[in-house]
Every structure is written in C-alpha cells, then in structure tokens.
Design a protein around this motif. Structure first.
Motif, PDB file in Angstrom:
ATOM      1  N   UNK A 102      22.357 -46.405 -99.878  1.00  0.00           N
ATOM      2  CA  UNK A 102      21.650 -45.487-100.771  1.00  0.00           C
ATOM      3  C   UNK A 102      21.435 -46.125-102.145  1.00  0.00           C
ATOM      4  N   UNK A 103      22.500 -46.712-102.710  1.00  0.00           N
ATOM      5  CA  UNK A 103      22.401 -47.335-104.032  1.00  0.00           C
ATOM      6  C   UNK A 103      21.517 -48.571-103.997  1.00  0.00           C
ATOM      7  N   UNK A 104      21.638 -49.347-102.941  1.00  0.00           N
ATOM      8  CA  UNK A 104      20.850 -50.565-102.794  1.00  0.00           C
ATOM      9  C   UNK A 104      19.360 -50.231-102.678  1.00  0.00           C
ATOM     10  N   UNK A 105      19.028 -49.257-101.859  1.00  0.00           N
ATOM     11  CA  UNK A 105      17.625 -48.860-101.713  1.00  0.00           C
ATOM     12  C   UNK A 105      17.064 -48.337-103.031  1.00  0.00           C
TER      13      UNK A 105
ATOM     14  N   UNK B 177      23.109 -51.269-106.614  1.00  0.00           N
ATOM     15  CA  UNK B 177      21.806 -50.994-107.230  1.00  0.00           C
ATOM     16  C   UNK B 177      21.262 -52.244-107.923  1.00  0.00           C
ATOM     17  N   UNK B 178      22.132 -52.938-108.645  1.00  0.00           N
ATOM     18  CA  UNK B 178      21.719 -54.166-109.332  1.00  0.00           C
ATOM     19  C   UNK B 178      21.273 -55.233-108.337  1.00  0.00           C
ATOM     20  N   UNK B 179      21.976 -55.324-107.217  1.00  0.00           N
ATOM     21  CA  UNK B 179      21.598 -56.290-106.186  1.00  0.00           C
ATOM     22  C   UNK B 179      20.214 -55.977-105.637  1.00  0.00           C
ATOM     23  N   UNK B 180      19.902 -54.687-105.517  1.00  0.00           N
ATOM     24  CA  UNK B 180      18.585 -54.288-105.050  1.00  0.00           C
ATOM     25  C   UNK B 180      17.481 -54.748-105.980  1.00  0.00           C
ATOM     26  N   UNK B 181      17.693 -54.574-107.290  1.00  0.00           N
ATOM     27  CA  UNK B 181      16.700 -55.026-108.261  1.00  0.00           C
ATOM     28  C   UNK B 181      16.580 -56.544-108.254  1.00  0.00           C
ATOM     29  N   UNK B 182      17.718 -57.231-108.152  1.00  0.00           N
ATOM     30  CA  UNK B 182      17.728 -58.694-108.200  1.00  0.00           C
ATOM     31  C   UNK B 182      17.019 -59.302-106.998  1.00  0.00           C
TER      32      UNK B 182
END
Length: 265
Positions: free
Chosen positions: A75-78, A245-250
């Motif tokens: 959820x956070x990653x997406x 979440x940060x990994x998703x943006x990166x």
C-alpha cells in the motif's frame, strides 16, 4: 481528429512501458494492441498505461510471517509510485520462510532467484521493487534482478519487535535455540517452554537479533540497493512504511533515468 498522442505514437521503437517485452506474434503493433486490450479488461485507462511501469514482487504468504507486513508495504509503496507518476504492477513470486521450507530454505533460494529473474524478463516493466526479508530471499531477489538487468530497488520487510519472558528481553531466533537447549537440559520445565514459545516472535517480520536476516538487509543497503537507512526500521513501524513510500518515488526516478542495477552495483 484528436491531437492527443500516446508515447506509443511518439516513439514506437522505444521498448518502454507496455511496449517492453512484447509477445512475439510476428507483428509488434498487434502484440501491443492485444496486450492493451487485455489489461484494459482490468479497468486501466490509456493515461495509466502511458506511465512508467513499475513491477513489484509480492512475496507475501500465509506460510511466511517474515513477510507478514507485505500488504501494508504494498500500500505504501504503491502510494509512492503513484505520487511520482508511475504505474505500480504487483506480481507474485515464490515466498520462502526458513521454518516452513523442506528440506531447507537454501534449497529453495536458487529457485526463487530464477523465478524472480524470469518473471521480471517475461513481463513489461521499466523498473522493479523487490520486497523481501530473511537471509535467503534478499540474495535470491538481488541475483535474479541483477541477471534481468533492469532498474531495481530492494525493499526489505524489516525485523520483528522483541518480546519479553519473565522480565528478560527475548527474540528469535537466538533465544529459540537457547531456550530449547535449556529445556533439553532439564533447566526449563515443559510448562515454561510452552510459555516462552508465545513470547519469542511477538510480531511479523524477520529475526530481530543480529543474525543473517539483518546482515543481508545491511549488505543490500551498503551496495546501494535500498533507500538510505532502509535496512533497520522494524516491520511494524511507521518508519518502515515511510521507507516503502520513498522507495516507490525513487524507483520511478530510476526508471526514467534508466539507472540499471549494474550501474548501481
């Protein structure tokens, strides 16, 4: 006639996004047409499909409490991927847990590596996020992604929290062996070994001790394959969700820059 163009119309030779790894029907335009027809059956729009496609290895399993926080991580990653303008696409791979793998988890590690590599190669994605924990999963995923050769980032699941037994701080897996040894030696009663069994693993996540799961998480971070500080937050902490979440943006940025895993390693 509409002047709206898709990236497919702008650069038909760029194998990015949904154009990546097209099934071979002898007509690439038809292959893309057919692929988009099927994916639209799941409710996707042309706008969504025009974005960088980010694959996510979903290694959650009822047999794998080390990855028990996978739904929250996803959820956070997406969220991070969507906020950065990417399209998250999760897909399943083998899930390995030390205590549930027969004959051993090491036996399953290479199979997981091959599964990870082939699923990355077989499906269209501009980058991939590898969700994994424990000392077999992280190396398996990194080996598979390295062979596949696309932009990749590791998101470790994080460690479990520690428990307490009769005033003593305990944690898997070191204390599992220590207390079992005491029980076999007659230093711990049958009633107490049942009691301590309920205290050794108080949450989902990898082993909380300075063992091989923590080591592999630290190695992945040292190699530049996780977010800075991404190895240490516990599985059930808000910090772990923020790392996701940060990994998703990166990873969306990595996809746009085509920062492949070989360049990082």
């Amino acid at each position: 006639m509409s002047d709206k163009h898709s990236p497919d119309e702008k650069d038909p030779h760029d194998p990015q996004g949904m154009r990546g790894g097209l099934t071979n029907y002898g007509d690439t335009d038809f292959s893309l047409f057919l692929r988009k027809a099927f994916i639209k059956g799941a409710g996707y729009t042309d706008d969504a499909l025009a974005r960088p496609v980010i694959g996510i290895t979903n290694t959650g399993s009822a047999y794998n409490p080390c990855h028990g926080n996978a739904p929250q991580l996803l959820e956070a990653l997406k969220r991070g991927i969507l906020l950065a303008g990417g399209l998250p696409m999760e897909f399943p791979t083998i899930s390995i847990h030390e205590s549930f793998s027969q004959p051993t988890s090491m036996f399953m590690r290479n199979l997981m590596s091959m599964d990870t590599e082939e699923m990355i190669r077989a499906q269209p994605m501009d980058a991939v996020v590898l969700i994994g924990g424990c000392d077999k999963t992280v190396p398996a995923q990194l080996m598979g992604a390295a062979s596949a050769g696309i932009p990749a980032i590791q998101l470790v699941t994080g460690s479990m929290v520690t428990g307490a037994h009769r005033g003593e701080r305990v944690g898997a897996c070191t204390d599992c062996r220590r207390y079992w040894g005491k029980f076999r030696a007659g230093e711990v009663t049958a009633d107490e070994i049942v009691e301590v069994n309920d205290r050794l693993v108080p949450s989902v996540g990898t082993c909380a001790v300075m063992g091989t799961a923590s080591t592999m998480a630290c190695v992945a971070e040292a190699m530049g394959m996780t977010m800075p500080g991404g190895a240490s937050p516990p599985a059930v902490s808000s910090d772990r969700m923020r790392v996701a979440e940060q990994a998703g943006a990166q990873v969306v940025e990595m996809a746009r820059r085509r920062l492949t895993i070989d360049q990082v390693l």
